[in-house]
Design a protein around this motif. Sequence first.
Motif, mmCIF file in Angstrom:
data_model
loop_
_atom_site.group_PDB
_atom_site.id
_atom_site.type_symbol
_atom_site.label_atom_id
_atom_site.label_comp_id
_atom_site.label_asym_id
_atom_site.label_seq_id
_atom_site.Cartn_x
_atom_site.Cartn_y
_atom_site.Cartn_z
ATOM 1 N N LEU A 120 0.757 -1.213 0.100
ATOM 2 C CA LEU A 120 0.037 0.082 0.025
ATOM 3 C C LEU A 120 0.712 1.170 -0.182
ATOM 4 N N CYS A 121 0.507 2.184 -0.557
ATOM 5 C CA CYS A 121 1.341 3.409 -0.406
ATOM 6 C C CYS A 121 0.414 4.980 -0.128
ATOM 7 N N GLY A 122 1.035 5.797 0.237
ATOM 8 C CA GLY A 122 0.525 7.134 0.725
ATOM 9 C C GLY A 122 -0.417 7.781 -0.396
ATOM 10 N N PRO A 138 -1.425 4.770 4.801
ATOM 11 C CA PRO A 138 -2.323 3.827 5.012
ATOM 12 C C PRO A 138 -1.707 2.925 6.225
ATOM 13 N N HIS A 139 -2.490 2.656 7.126
ATOM 14 C CA HIS A 139 -2.509 1.741 8.165
ATOM 15 C C HIS A 139 -3.836 0.864 8.210
ATOM 16 N N VAL A 151 -7.039 3.070 4.990
ATOM 17 C CA VAL A 151 -6.258 2.749 3.834
ATOM 18 C C VAL A 151 -6.384 3.822 2.760
ATOM 19 N N SER A 152 -7.263 4.115 2.144
ATOM 20 C CA SER A 152 -7.715 4.899 0.930
ATOM 21 C C SER A 152 -8.322 4.093 -0.180
ATOM 22 N N ILE A 191 3.744 -4.297 2.762
ATOM 23 C CA ILE A 191 4.830 -3.512 2.827
ATOM 24 C C ILE A 191 4.143 -1.961 2.479
ATOM 25 N N VAL A 192 4.271 -0.989 3.361
ATOM 26 C CA VAL A 192 3.832 0.345 3.286
ATOM 27 C C VAL A 192 4.872 1.472 2.776
#
Length: 247
Positions: A120-122, A138-139, A151-152, A191-192
């Motif tokens: 996931l990405c910002g 995201p979390h 998360v989005s 993985i973020v």
Amino acid sequence: MPAITICIPAYAMGGEGASYLADSFDHLCAQSFGDFDVVVSDQSDDQAVAEVCAAYGNRLTVTHLWNRDGARQASANVNNAMHHAKGEIIKILFQDDLIIDPNGLQRIHDEMGQGAYWSLCGSGTTRDGVAVDRPMVPHLTNRLHFGKNTVSSPSVLAMRREALVLFDEALIWLMDVDIYKRLWDAHGAPIVVADTIIANRLHDGQVSASVSRSLRQTELRYMARKFAKTTSLCGWMEYLRQRLKAL
């Protein structure tokens, strides 16, 4: 075989779909990472999206797929794109969203290069496709699958081919949090990439703006049955909270 396939579900979007897609393609052309292709699953009733795909054919590797006979909803349309993806990493990108960071694909590829099943990405939000506000890292939480979306949009998601999970076509409002929950249960934490890589476009034609209370109730009940065995106490508290909001 490309390293990344970008899967885009497309439709006319009230006449704005082709313009949004062209803007997204412009940002893809600016990516520092070049080992990717694009699959567009198109449910438009006109030729505008197809014409955009053809126009960018000399700068991007684009596969345009007609999906006019499929269920007219995002989950089914993006699944159709994923069925035709060839990349080692499958990256979701909704038609009206942008990979705003020119190093975004490179970051995702590098972070997933150690064998991560999903990432996931910002993200942030944009109205004009330029200024990005409200950055979000995201979390995951145990309340996620009942609509507490920390998360989005699905545009922040990437999956390795061997871990590929399709969207649940019974869902509209909760299609994103459902897939995050299933990936988390199956493969552990993602993985973020904390940087703001995705810009989620805000506009009047968004599906989320037209979700009825009855649909919310229906999907909440569906999710309660689906995840009854893996929902924690705080998850059930969120379920009750969302049911009350949807009355």
